[in-house]
Scaffold this motif. Sequence first.
Motif, PDB file in Angstrom:
ATOM      1  N   THR A  27      -3.538   1.268  -0.434  1.00 50.18           N
ATOM      2  CA  THR A  27      -2.605   2.352  -0.758  1.00 50.18           C
ATOM      3  C   THR A  27      -1.348   1.755  -1.356  1.00 50.18           C
ATOM      4  O   THR A  27      -0.846   0.737  -0.859  1.00 50.18           O
ATOM      5  CB  THR A  27      -2.230   3.153   0.500  1.00 50.18           C
ATOM      6  OG1 THR A  27      -3.408   3.736   1.047  1.00 50.18           O
ATOM      7  CG2 THR A  27      -1.248   4.262   0.155  1.00 50.18           C
ATOM      8  N   GLU A  28      -0.868   2.372  -2.438  1.00 50.22           N
ATOM      9  CA  GLU A  28       0.387   1.974  -3.067  1.00 50.22           C
ATOM     10  C   GLU A  28       1.146   3.248  -3.420  1.00 50.22           C
ATOM     11  O   GLU A  28       0.895   3.871  -4.449  1.00 50.22           O
ATOM     12  CB  GLU A  28       0.134   1.146  -4.338  1.00 50.22           C
ATOM     13  CG  GLU A  28      -0.385  -0.243  -4.105  1.00 50.22           C
ATOM     14  CD  GLU A  28       0.652  -1.197  -3.551  1.00 50.22           C
ATOM     15  OE1 GLU A  28       1.870  -0.908  -3.669  1.00 50.22           O
ATOM     16  OE2 GLU A  28       0.251  -2.249  -3.022  1.00 50.22           O
ATOM     17  N   ASN A  29       2.050   3.638  -2.538  1.00 53.93           N
ATOM     18  CA  ASN A  29       2.863   4.841  -2.769  1.00 53.93           C
ATOM     19  C   ASN A  29       1.959   6.050  -3.000  1.00 53.93           C
ATOM     20  O   ASN A  29       1.198   6.431  -2.123  1.00 53.93           O
ATOM     21  CB  ASN A  29       3.826   4.604  -3.933  1.00 53.93           C
ATOM     22  CG  ASN A  29       4.760   3.443  -3.665  1.00 53.93           C
ATOM     23  OD1 ASN A  29       5.323   3.336  -2.587  1.00 53.93           O
ATOM     24  ND2 ASN A  29       4.897   2.557  -4.635  1.00 53.93           N
TER      25      ASN A  29
ATOM     26  N   ASN B  24      -3.438 -10.888  -7.247  1.00 50.52           N
ATOM     27  CA  ASN B  24      -2.476  -9.923  -7.787  1.00 50.52           C
ATOM     28  C   ASN B  24      -2.909  -9.323  -9.116  1.00 50.52           C
ATOM     29  O   ASN B  24      -2.207  -8.499  -9.663  1.00 50.52           O
ATOM     30  CB  ASN B  24      -1.117 -10.603  -7.976  1.00 50.52           C
ATOM     31  CG  ASN B  24      -0.529 -11.030  -6.647  1.00 50.52           C
ATOM     32  OD1 ASN B  24      -0.533 -10.273  -5.702  1.00 50.52           O
ATOM     33  ND2 ASN B  24      -0.066 -12.252  -6.582  1.00 50.52           N
TER      34      ASN B  24
ATOM     35  N   SER C  72      -3.917   5.797  -3.997  1.00 50.97           N
ATOM     36  CA  SER C  72      -4.783   5.292  -2.941  1.00 50.97           C
ATOM     37  C   SER C  72      -6.212   5.240  -3.474  1.00 50.97           C
ATOM     38  O   SER C  72      -6.542   5.892  -4.473  1.00 50.97           O
ATOM     39  CB  SER C  72      -4.707   6.168  -1.694  1.00 50.97           C
ATOM     40  OG  SER C  72      -5.146   7.490  -1.989  1.00 50.97           O
TER      41      SER C  72
ATOM     42  N   ILE D 269      -3.411  -0.764  -8.489  1.00 50.52           N
ATOM     43  CA  ILE D 269      -3.816  -1.009  -7.125  1.00 50.52           C
ATOM     44  C   ILE D 269      -5.015  -1.947  -7.123  1.00 50.52           C
ATOM     45  O   ILE D 269      -5.765  -1.984  -8.108  1.00 50.52           O
ATOM     46  CB  ILE D 269      -4.146   0.325  -6.404  1.00 50.52           C
ATOM     47  CG1 ILE D 269      -4.134   0.188  -4.892  1.00 50.52           C
ATOM     48  CG2 ILE D 269      -5.446   0.911  -6.916  1.00 50.52           C
ATOM     49  CD1 ILE D 269      -4.113   1.529  -4.176  1.00 50.52           C
TER      50      ILE D 269
END
Lengths: 115, 116
Positions: free
Chosen positions: A60-62, B103, A65, A49
Amino acid sequence: AQTVTQSQPEMSVQEAETVTLSCTYDTSESDYYLFWYKQPPSRQMILVIRQEAYKQQNATENRFSVNFQKAAKSFSLKISDSQLGDAAMYFCAYRRPEYGNKLVFGAGTILRVKS
Amino acid sequence: DAGVTQSPTHLIKTRGQQVTLRCSPISGHKSVSWYQQVLGQGPQFIFQYYEKEERGRGNFPDRFSARQFPNYSSELNVNALLLGDSALYLCASSFTPGQAGENGYTFGSGTRLTVV
């Protein structure tokens, strides 16, 4: 110089429960990026993240967080519904957005997941 | 698509020898960075290259050098090896150095160097 501190060398969590990994950093910059990376035994560093300092909303990523507290220079990672595959070394990292700048890593936290 | 590939995966060298580590970035990535990860510590920045030019250097002695080739692959060279050079050497690639902020870098699985 920027520094990143992870005060928890090792953490344990029961499968399906929630765990929070801590990270603090020191910088005089106002614009920067923060990251959490996962390093399993395969050794490859995997991005979990990221957070941009100018964004107030926590990333938040799945199941993952963050709690980003810019004034306190704190960037913790919360893993919900922990899974056996989450077991790994977790690194907090900092980067300035200027061209060519490096990632500064903390010392890491080993996360163990109990079944 | 192949990820970042590093070779060799493991090697053992004797003190005083020289070693060359290799990294092939993701196709289309033009920037490569090298990191040293001593056991039990976080990675430390060594070099960043972009378009075959050095764009950043960490606090490492001159025994460490690197270069980037026209196909954007890179080599890290370490001369006069010391026991303290034993570490995992990680390579990371991105489209540009600045893109890494959006990224993050894509890392390879590293080369484990043991100096005896």
